[in-house]
Enzyme design. Structure first.
Site, PDB file in Angstrom:
ATOM      1  N   ARG A  88      11.721  -6.424   4.686  1.00 35.36           N
ATOM      2  CA  ARG A  88      11.449  -5.002   4.440  1.00 35.36           C
ATOM      3  C   ARG A  88      12.351  -4.106   5.296  1.00 35.36           C
ATOM      4  NH1 ARG A  88       5.430  -2.519   4.852  1.00 35.36           N
ATOM      5  NH2 ARG A  88       5.579  -2.906   7.083  1.00 35.36           N
ATOM      6  N   ARG A 117      11.545  -2.089  10.844  1.00 32.81           N
ATOM      7  CA  ARG A 117      10.525  -1.617  11.772  1.00 32.81           C
ATOM      8  C   ARG A 117      10.376  -2.612  12.918  1.00 32.81           C
ATOM      9  NH1 ARG A 117       5.357  -0.060   8.180  1.00 32.81           N
ATOM     10  NH2 ARG A 117       4.397  -1.022   9.976  1.00 32.81           N
ATOM     11  N   ARG A 177      -0.089  -9.212  13.392  1.00 29.94           N
ATOM     12  CA  ARG A 177      -0.680  -8.165  12.543  1.00 29.94           C
ATOM     13  C   ARG A 177      -1.555  -8.785  11.453  1.00 29.94           C
ATOM     14  NH1 ARG A 177       4.389  -5.349  10.539  1.00 29.94           N
ATOM     15  NH2 ARG A 177       3.050  -3.816   9.539  1.00 29.94           N
ATOM     16  N   ARG A 237      -9.248   0.877   9.442  1.00 29.53           N
ATOM     17  CA  ARG A 237      -8.822  -0.494   9.744  1.00 29.53           C
ATOM     18  C   ARG A 237      -9.872  -1.252  10.543  1.00 29.53           C
ATOM     19  NH1 ARG A 237      -2.925   0.397   9.368  1.00 29.53           N
ATOM     20  NH2 ARG A 237      -1.801  -1.547   9.596  1.00 29.53           N
ATOM     21  N   LYS A 246       0.835  -1.215   0.000  1.00 33.09           N
ATOM     22  CA  LYS A 246       0.000   0.000   0.000  1.00 33.09           C
ATOM     23  C   LYS A 246       0.863   1.256   0.000  1.00 33.09           C
ATOM     24  CE  LYS A 246      -2.206  -1.018   3.845  1.00 33.09           C
ATOM     25  NZ  LYS A 246      -1.508  -2.244   4.262  1.00 33.09           N
TER      26      LYS A 246
END
Ligand code: AMP
Length: 211
Positions: free
Chosen positions: A124, A157, A168, A88, A13
C-alpha cells in the site's frame, strides 16, 4: 446516513469510504487520518499519538473520543457521516452511542483473511498530500511515485511495515473485533465480504445504502 466501517487494517475501509462519501455527499471521518495530519503538523495531539501509531498500538480512548466528539458537531456532519477506523474498542462504541442524539444506522464489518491483509498492506502507498490510496501491484498510480489526483508524493505509511502490520492485526483481533458483538446485539451489524476487488464491494455497499 450515519454509518461505521469496521474491519482490520487494510480491509479497504478508506477506499470504500471515499466512494460512499462522494455518492452520498457526506464526509468521512477517519481517526487514523486525523492523527496522521496532527503528527505531520507536530501538534500536541500529534506528539501524543506518535508513539502509539508507530508501534501499531491504539491511542488511548479518551484522546480519540474527544477528537470524534469535536468533529461530529461540525456543520458538514449534519446530513450524516461515515466513521472509518472509529470505534475501535467497546468503550469507544459506547461513547459514540452516548454522543449521538439519534442512533447509528449500520455498522458494516469488512471481512477479509489475515493473509490477504498482509499482501495488501505491504504494497500500500498513500498520497502524503491528499490521502489517496494506491497499491504497487493491484492499483498503482498512473504517475508512478506521484499521486494521480494532486501530484503529491506517494509514501509508505510508517505503520505499514511488516512487524507493525502483525501487531495491528493482533490489536484488531483482541481489541476491535469484540465490537462486532456489541453491534450485533443492537441489530446494527452487517458483515460484508471485503476480499478481492474493491469494485464488487463498492457496488454492494451502494446498493445496501440505497445510493
Ligand atoms: P488507521 O488509519 O485507521 O489504520 O489508523 C492508524 C493508527 O491510528 C492505528 O493503528 C492507531 O494507532 C491509531 N488510531 C486510529 N483510529 C483509532 C481509534 N479509533 N482508537 C485508537 N487508535 C486509533
Amino acid at each position: 446516513m450515519k454509518v461505521v466501517f469496521l474491519g482490520p487494517p487494510g480491509a479497504g475501509k478508506g477506499t470504500q469510504a471515499a466512494i460512499i462519501s462522494k455518492a452520498a455527499g457526506i464526509p468521512t471521518i477517519s481517526t487514523g487520518m486525523i492523527l496522521r495530519d496532527a503528527m505531520a503538523q507536530g501538534t500536541v495531539l500529534g506528539k501524543e499519538a506518535e508513539g502509539y501509531v508507530k508501534k501499531g498500538e491504539l491511542v488511548p480512548d479518551d484522546v480519540i473520543i474527544g477528537i470524534v466528539k469535536e468533529r461530529l458537531i461540525q456543520p458538514d456532519c449534519e446530513k450524516g457521516y461515515i466513521l472509518d477506523g472509529f470505534p475501535r474498542t467497546v468503550a469507544q462504541a459506547q461513547a459514540l452511542d452516548d454522543m449521538l442524539p439519534d442512533a447509528l444506522d449500520t455498522a458494516f464489518s469488512f471481512e477479509v483473511a489475515d493473509s490477504e491483509i498482509m499482501a495488501r498492506l505491504t504494497g500500500r502507498r498513500e498520497c502524503g498530500a491528499c490521502g489517496a490510496i494506491y497499491h504497487i501491484k493491484n492499483g498503482p498510480s498512473a504517475k508512478g511515485s506521484a499521486c494521480e489526483k494532486c501530484d503529491g508524493e506517494l509514501i509508505q505509511r510508517a505503520d505499514d511495515k511488516e512487524e507493525t502490520i502483525r501487531n495491528r492485526m493482533d490489536v484488531y483481533h483482541r481489541q476491535t473485533e469484540p465490537i462486532k458483538d456489541y453491534y450485533k446485539q443492537r441489530g446494527k451489524l452487517v458483515c460484508v465480504d471485503a476480499s478481492g476487488e474493491p469494485e464488487r464491494l463498492a457496488k454492494e455497499l451502494l446498493k445496501r445504502l440505497g445510493l
